[in-house]
Design an enzyme around this catalytic site. Structure first.
Site, mmCIF file in Angstrom:
data_model
loop_
_atom_site.group_PDB
_atom_site.id
_atom_site.type_symbol
_atom_site.label_atom_id
_atom_site.label_comp_id
_atom_site.label_asym_id
_atom_site.label_seq_id
_atom_site.Cartn_x
_atom_site.Cartn_y
_atom_site.Cartn_z
ATOM 1 N N ASP A 1 -6.288 19.176 -15.308
ATOM 2 C CA ASP A 1 -6.681 17.829 -15.726
ATOM 3 C C ASP A 1 -6.291 17.717 -17.206
ATOM 4 O OD1 ASP A 1 -8.011 15.562 -16.644
ATOM 5 O OD2 ASP A 1 -9.775 15.880 -15.386
ATOM 6 N N ARG B 1 0.846 -1.205 0.000
ATOM 7 C CA ARG B 1 0.000 0.000 0.000
ATOM 8 C C ARG B 1 0.879 1.252 0.000
ATOM 9 N NH1 ARG B 1 -1.740 2.040 4.425
ATOM 10 N NH2 ARG B 1 -2.146 0.119 5.566
ATOM 11 N N LYS C 1 -8.241 6.572 -19.570
ATOM 12 C CA LYS C 1 -8.487 7.008 -20.950
ATOM 13 C C LYS C 1 -7.278 6.685 -21.837
ATOM 14 C CE LYS C 1 -12.503 8.021 -19.810
ATOM 15 N NZ LYS C 1 -12.404 8.040 -18.396
ATOM 16 N N TYR D 1 -15.307 17.715 -15.422
ATOM 17 C CA TYR D 1 -15.737 16.319 -15.584
ATOM 18 C C TYR D 1 -16.791 16.010 -14.506
ATOM 19 C CZ TYR D 1 -15.935 11.322 -15.260
ATOM 20 O OH TYR D 1 -16.405 10.033 -15.172
HETATM 21 C C1 LIG Z 1 -11.350 14.641 -18.082
HETATM 22 C C2 LIG Z 1 -11.625 13.549 -17.107
HETATM 23 N N1 LIG Z 1 -11.208 13.685 -15.844
HETATM 24 C C3 LIG Z 1 -11.439 12.729 -14.915
HETATM 25 C C4 LIG Z 1 -12.132 11.569 -15.230
HETATM 26 C C5 LIG Z 1 -12.369 10.550 -14.158
HETATM 27 O O1 LIG Z 1 -11.579 9.433 -14.362
HETATM 28 P P1 LIG Z 1 -11.968 7.922 -13.959
HETATM 29 O O2 LIG Z 1 -13.143 7.531 -14.774
HETATM 30 O O3 LIG Z 1 -10.721 7.159 -14.254
HETATM 31 O O4 LIG Z 1 -12.300 7.936 -12.502
HETATM 32 C C6 LIG Z 1 -12.562 11.378 -16.546
HETATM 33 C C7 LIG Z 1 -13.298 10.164 -16.927
HETATM 34 O O5 LIG Z 1 -13.948 10.096 -17.954
HETATM 35 C C8 LIG Z 1 -12.302 12.393 -17.513
HETATM 36 O O6 LIG Z 1 -12.702 12.270 -18.781
#
Ligand SMILES: Cc1ncc(COP(=O)(O)O)c(C=O)c1O
Length: 246
Positions: free
Chosen positions: A170, A47, A195, A99
């Protein structure tokens, strides 16, 4: 070094025992002590740290031009660790099309702990109007999901830096192959590794990359280690492999 070269080589680790050129998946949760009672390879408990996670974090830090990366079980877990690392009462400015999973997290789990405004962060006037004395973080997402809105990172950074506010970007949709926010002045980068890093819709992961190992980063590492929302060694292995073909 070219980004493509980093993507291919920086996650490599030649196994000393077997000389295997591809790192084995280390599933052990605990690691043997040396005769002096220490841990000679630096690994204690999975961990806290694991060789496959270490390799993944190394390649991601290099790709984004940061000093260190911390990986998580999903993009949302990475985001949550950022929110958990902030002092209660901190104000966050986030994009109006952040998001939705992260936006919902703030609205449902962090209401009453943090405060936040979802605004058009690319509109300088609107951004400046929303900055408060307790604003600690401006979160940007560019291109955004799903509207693919573009934010001028340098412009936001200039406004934030003048007020001593941190900027997190992000970078999921651009990937470091197209955009390196730390070079444009951001303090931290976040990705949903689910992604483009994963690339095949068969694993989940998240990552944060920092420009500086400061108190904020120490807190994030503590959230990662104490919360344990970490990717499995197998997911780390496959992420390192798939990043080679970014
Ligand atoms: C731009 C963006 N940030 C964060 C996330 C969240 O990621 P996760 O689905 O791996 O939790 C996503 C998921 O689609 C995303 O497209």
């Amino acid at each position: 070094m070219k980004t493509e070269t980093i993507a291919i080589h920086a996650g490599n680790h030649v196994d000393e025992a077997t000389r295997a050129v591809i790192q084995p998946i280390i599933m052990s949760t605990t690691f043997e002590r040396g005769e002096d009672g220490g841990f000679p390879a630096g690994y204690i408990y999975s961990r806290s740290s694991n060789p496959n996670r270490h390799a993944l974090e190394h390649v991601l830090a290099k790709l984004e031009g940061g000093v260190e990366a911390a990986s998580f079980s999903s993009g949302n877990a990475a985001g949550m660790s950022v929110f958990q690392s902030l002092e209660p009462g901190t104000h966050i400015i986030a994009p109006d099309d952040m998001y939705h999973g992260l936006r919902n997290q703030l609205k449902t789990l962090f209401a009453g702990i943090l405060t936040f405004d979802f605004i058009d962060v690319n509109d300088t006037g609107v951004l400046q109007q929303h900055i408060k004395p307790e604003t600690g973080l401006i979160w940007i997402e560019t291109p955004s999901n799903p509207l693919l809105k573009i934010t001028d990172i340098k412009k936001v950074v200039a406004i934030a830096k003048a007020k001593g506010i941190k900027v997190l970007c992000d970078n999921t949709f651009a990937t470091p192959m197209c955009q390196r926010p730390l070079e444009l002045g951001a303090d931290m980068v976040m990705h949903s590794a689910t992604k483009y890093f994963g690339g095949h819709s068969d694993l989940m992961g998240g990552v944060l990359i920092t420009t500086e190992k400061n108190d904020w980063w120490t807190k994030i590492r503590q959230v990662q280690e104490m919360g344990g929302a970490i990717p499995s060694p197998m997911d780390c292995y496959y992420l390192v492999r798939s990043i080679k073909t970014l």
